[in-house]
Design a protein around this motif. Structure first.
Motif, PDB file in Angstrom:
ATOM      1  N   ILE A 101       2.015 -15.157 -15.715  1.00  7.98           N
ATOM      2  CA  ILE A 101       2.749 -15.954 -16.777  1.00  7.98           C
ATOM      3  C   ILE A 101       1.718 -16.716 -17.393  1.00  7.98           C
ATOM      4  N   THR A 102       1.378 -16.965 -18.719  1.00 12.95           N
ATOM      5  CA  THR A 102       0.346 -17.703 -19.363  1.00 12.95           C
ATOM      6  C   THR A 102       1.085 -18.575 -20.274  1.00 12.95           C
ATOM      7  N   ALA A 103       0.431 -20.050 -20.202  1.00 16.40           N
ATOM      8  CA  ALA A 103       1.228 -20.664 -21.114  1.00 16.40           C
ATOM      9  C   ALA A 103       0.127 -21.921 -21.573  1.00 16.40           C
ATOM     10  N   GLY A 104      -0.246 -21.906 -22.916  1.00 19.71           N
ATOM     11  CA  GLY A 104      -1.332 -22.940 -23.310  1.00 19.71           C
ATOM     12  C   GLY A 104      -2.061 -22.250 -24.109  1.00 19.71           C
ATOM     13  N   ASN A 105      -3.358 -22.996 -24.561  1.00 23.54           N
ATOM     14  CA  ASN A 105      -4.299 -22.437 -25.475  1.00 23.54           C
ATOM     15  C   ASN A 105      -5.331 -21.814 -24.824  1.00 23.54           C
ATOM     16  N   GLN A 106      -6.337 -21.115 -25.456  1.00 24.76           N
ATOM     17  CA  GLN A 106      -7.401 -20.286 -25.114  1.00 24.76           C
ATOM     18  C   GLN A 106      -8.509 -21.367 -24.463  1.00 24.76           C
ATOM     19  N   ILE A 107      -8.926 -21.244 -23.289  1.00 25.36           N
ATOM     20  CA  ILE A 107     -10.062 -21.821 -22.595  1.00 25.36           C
ATOM     21  C   ILE A 107     -11.351 -21.697 -23.416  1.00 25.36           C
ATOM     22  N   PRO A 108     -11.819 -22.984 -23.837  1.00 21.71           N
ATOM     23  CA  PRO A 108     -12.912 -22.761 -24.399  1.00 21.71           C
ATOM     24  C   PRO A 108     -14.170 -22.676 -23.356  1.00 21.71           C
ATOM     25  N   ASP A 109     -15.396 -22.359 -24.124  1.00 22.22           N
ATOM     26  CA  ASP A 109     -16.425 -21.893 -23.351  1.00 22.22           C
ATOM     27  C   ASP A 109     -17.678 -22.933 -23.617  1.00 22.22           C
ATOM     28  N   ASP A 110     -17.432 -23.960 -24.328  1.00 22.49           N
ATOM     29  CA  ASP A 110     -18.571 -24.839 -24.980  1.00 22.49           C
ATOM     30  C   ASP A 110     -18.399 -26.305 -24.638  1.00 22.49           C
ATOM     31  N   ARG A 111     -17.699 -26.440 -23.440  1.00 20.26           N
ATOM     32  CA  ARG A 111     -17.213 -27.828 -22.982  1.00 20.26           C
ATOM     33  C   ARG A 111     -16.907 -27.828 -21.413  1.00 20.26           C
ATOM     34  N   PHE A 112     -16.992 -29.066 -20.960  1.00 21.58           N
ATOM     35  CA  PHE A 112     -16.598 -28.874 -19.417  1.00 21.58           C
ATOM     36  C   PHE A 112     -15.141 -28.735 -19.333  1.00 21.58           C
ATOM     37  N   VAL A 113     -14.708 -27.831 -18.419  1.00 22.69           N
ATOM     38  CA  VAL A 113     -13.156 -27.378 -18.279  1.00 22.69           C
ATOM     39  C   VAL A 113     -12.920 -27.618 -16.793  1.00 22.69           C
ATOM     40  N   ALA A 114     -11.912 -28.541 -16.488  1.00 27.04           N
ATOM     41  CA  ALA A 114     -11.432 -28.597 -15.194  1.00 27.04           C
ATOM     42  C   ALA A 114     -10.406 -27.638 -14.906  1.00 27.04           C
ATOM     43  N   SER A 115     -10.399 -27.304 -13.510  1.00 26.03           N
ATOM     44  CA  SER A 115      -9.467 -26.271 -13.015  1.00 26.03           C
ATOM     45  C   SER A 115      -9.001 -26.534 -11.640  1.00 26.03           C
ATOM     46  N   GLY A 116      -7.648 -26.306 -11.206  1.00 25.54           N
ATOM     47  CA  GLY A 116      -7.182 -26.411 -10.115  1.00 25.54           C
ATOM     48  C   GLY A 116      -6.050 -25.392  -9.815  1.00 25.54           C
ATOM     49  N   ARG A 117      -5.593 -25.379  -8.439  1.00 23.14           N
ATOM     50  CA  ARG A 117      -4.311 -24.696  -8.272  1.00 23.14           C
ATOM     51  C   ARG A 117      -3.446 -25.297  -7.523  1.00 23.14           C
ATOM     52  N   ARG A 118      -2.065 -25.130  -7.487  1.00 22.83           N
ATOM     53  CA  ARG A 118      -1.065 -25.436  -6.730  1.00 22.83           C
ATOM     54  C   ARG A 118      -0.009 -24.253  -6.370  1.00 22.83           C
ATOM     55  N   PHE A 119       0.151 -24.431  -4.771  1.00 22.45           N
ATOM     56  CA  PHE A 119       0.989 -23.208  -4.313  1.00 22.45           C
ATOM     57  C   PHE A 119       2.547 -23.857  -4.354  1.00 22.45           C
ATOM     58  N   PHE A 120       3.481 -22.903  -4.606  1.00 22.12           N
ATOM     59  CA  PHE A 120       4.996 -23.288  -4.472  1.00 22.12           C
ATOM     60  C   PHE A 120       5.740 -22.094  -4.078  1.00 22.12           C
ATOM     61  N   VAL A 121       6.841 -22.022  -3.699  1.00 28.42           N
ATOM     62  CA  VAL A 121       7.635 -21.245  -3.114  1.00 28.42           C
ATOM     63  C   VAL A 121       8.884 -21.295  -3.994  1.00 28.42           C
ATOM     64  N   ILE A 122       9.478 -20.119  -4.261  1.00 23.85           N
ATOM     65  CA  ILE A 122      10.696 -19.974  -5.084  1.00 23.85           C
ATOM     66  C   ILE A 122      11.523 -19.302  -4.032  1.00 23.85           C
ATOM     67  N   THR A 123      12.852 -20.132  -3.654  1.00 26.19           N
ATOM     68  CA  THR A 123      13.790 -19.467  -2.789  1.00 26.19           C
ATOM     69  C   THR A 123      15.071 -19.032  -3.499  1.00 26.19           C
ATOM     70  N   ASN A 124      15.539 -18.043  -3.582  1.00 22.14           N
ATOM     71  CA  ASN A 124      16.861 -17.913  -3.665  1.00 22.14           C
ATOM     72  C   ASN A 124      17.780 -17.554  -2.620  1.00 22.14           C
ATOM     73  N   GLU A 125      18.999 -16.913  -3.040  1.00 17.18           N
ATOM     74  CA  GLU A 125      20.209 -16.735  -1.727  1.00 17.18           C
ATOM     75  C   GLU A 125      19.544 -15.554  -0.908  1.00 17.18           C
ATOM     76  N   THR A 126      18.665 -14.848  -1.411  1.00 15.20           N
ATOM     77  CA  THR A 126      18.462 -13.485  -0.625  1.00 15.20           C
ATOM     78  C   THR A 126      16.933 -13.579   0.145  1.00 15.20           C
ATOM     79  N   ALA A 127      16.241 -14.291  -0.622  1.00 12.49           N
ATOM     80  CA  ALA A 127      14.732 -14.175  -0.276  1.00 12.49           C
ATOM     81  C   ALA A 127      13.918 -15.324  -0.916  1.00 12.49           C
ATOM     82  N   SER A 128      12.700 -15.682  -0.500  1.00 11.51           N
ATOM     83  CA  SER A 128      11.665 -16.452  -0.881  1.00 11.51           C
ATOM     84  C   SER A 128      10.246 -15.837  -1.433  1.00 11.51           C
ATOM     85  N   SER A 129       9.904 -16.167  -2.428  1.00 16.83           N
ATOM     86  CA  SER A 129       8.486 -15.385  -2.774  1.00 16.83           C
ATOM     87  C   SER A 129       7.565 -16.720  -3.000  1.00 16.83           C
ATOM     88  N   ASN A 130       6.281 -16.295  -2.586  1.00 21.56           N
ATOM     89  CA  ASN A 130       5.303 -17.300  -2.632  1.00 21.56           C
ATOM     90  C   ASN A 130       4.273 -16.950  -4.246  1.00 21.56           C
TER      91      ASN A 130
END
Lengths: 140, 156
Positions: A101-130
């Motif tokens: 899923i993508t939200a937000g604007n197009q990443i430019p290529d003419d300036r500094f762009v910082a990036s990072g990741r965050r992990f999370f888990v979605i849990t429902n009644e039957t299963a959980s997914s990473n």
């Protein structure tokens, strides 16, 4: 027989012109060295303000995750909430994997762009997914 | 024009050019060192503010329940969880005297605020900027069950 020295037929002879050329060359060398020193010392902006940019992106993703916005996996909701808290001088793109899923604007290529990741888990009644969220943030 | 006159003229012309160049070099090098020192200063303040704000929003402090016994305080952390600020810790921090807190901030003077997204001040601590240089860091956090901005200004 004496060889005649070449002459430029100048009013005061060759020596004056050579002196002038010498003075001009020395001046050019000195000014060039000063310019190079200036460019070398101040050529790049410091990397440290980019750390602040990265922290802002990381904070925003963390806050959105705590509020449950990321876990909705709804592009429109994520974009709406993102626009509420993103500072006006920055722009951002968020991608959520594994759904891509993508939200937000197009990443430019003419300036500094910082990036990072965050992990999370979605849990429902039957299963959980990473999942993980990748963000990119840059100055407008 | 006689040779003596030409030589004298030559000497003064060379002297003038040399004086201009030497002055240019001295003035430039002086400006460079001043500007370099200013840049260094600004970077140092920015790095310090980033580190302190990280300590505030990501750590519990030491000991973890320092708000219950400030005599044991080693370093200040305001987090209950990553980027979630503990209300008890924040209120305790806000109640500290400026001199007491400055022992942990060191080097610079500071001004600390927590604002909601409407710009309303919820918590303030420290001295408002009254110096020559300052750096402000804003961190997005959760405070009192709502989104908030923690703002830290270091100044001197």
């Amino acid at each position: 027989m004496m060889m005649e020295k070449p002459s430029w037929n100048l009013h005061f002879g060759n020596k004056a012109l050579i002196f002038t050329i010498d003075a001009v060359a020395a001046s050019i060398i000195v000014i060039t060295i000063l310019l190079v020193c200036y460019l070398y010392l101040f050529r790049t902006s410091s990397e440290i303000p980019n750390l602040s940019l990265l922290r802002t992106g990381d904070d925003i993703i963390t806050v959105l995750e705590y509020e449950g916005i990321i876990k909705t996996l709804d592009e429109n909701i994520i974009l709406s909430e993102l626009n509420k808290i993103l500072p006006v001088q920055y722009d951002m793109q968020i991608k959520i994997f594994s759904e891509i899923i993508t939200a937000g604007n197009q990443i430019p290529d003419d300036r500094f762009v910082a990036s990072g990741r965050r992990f999370f888990v979605i849990t429902n009644e039957t299963a959980s997914s990473n999942h993980f969220t990748q963000f990119w943030i840059w100055s407008k | 024009m006689s040779k003596a006159q030409i030589s004298t003229f030559d000497f003064y012309a060379a002297l003038m050019i040399a004086t201009v160049l030497i002055t240019l070099i001295i003035v430039s090098l002086n400006n460079y060192s001043v500007k370099l020192a200013q840049n260094q200063d600004a970077n140092e303040m920015l790095l310090e503010s980033l580190q302190i704000s990280d300590s505030f929003v990501k750590t519990f402090g030491n000991p973890t329940s320092w708000e219950n016994d400030i005599e044991t305080l080693n370093y200040i952390g305001l987090a209950e969880y990553d980027r979630i600020l503990s209300k008890d810790k924040v209120i305790q921090f806000a109640n500290f005297s400026y001199n007491f807190t400055q022992k942990y901030i060191r080097i610079y003077d500071y001004y600390f605020r927590i604002l909601d997204y409407n710009g309303t001040e919820l918590i303030t601590q420290g001295l408002i900027f009254n110096g020559t240089n300052s750096v402000t860091i804003r961190r997005h956090v959760i405070y009192d069950d709502g989104k908030a901005i923690m703002e830290l200004t270091l100044w001197k």
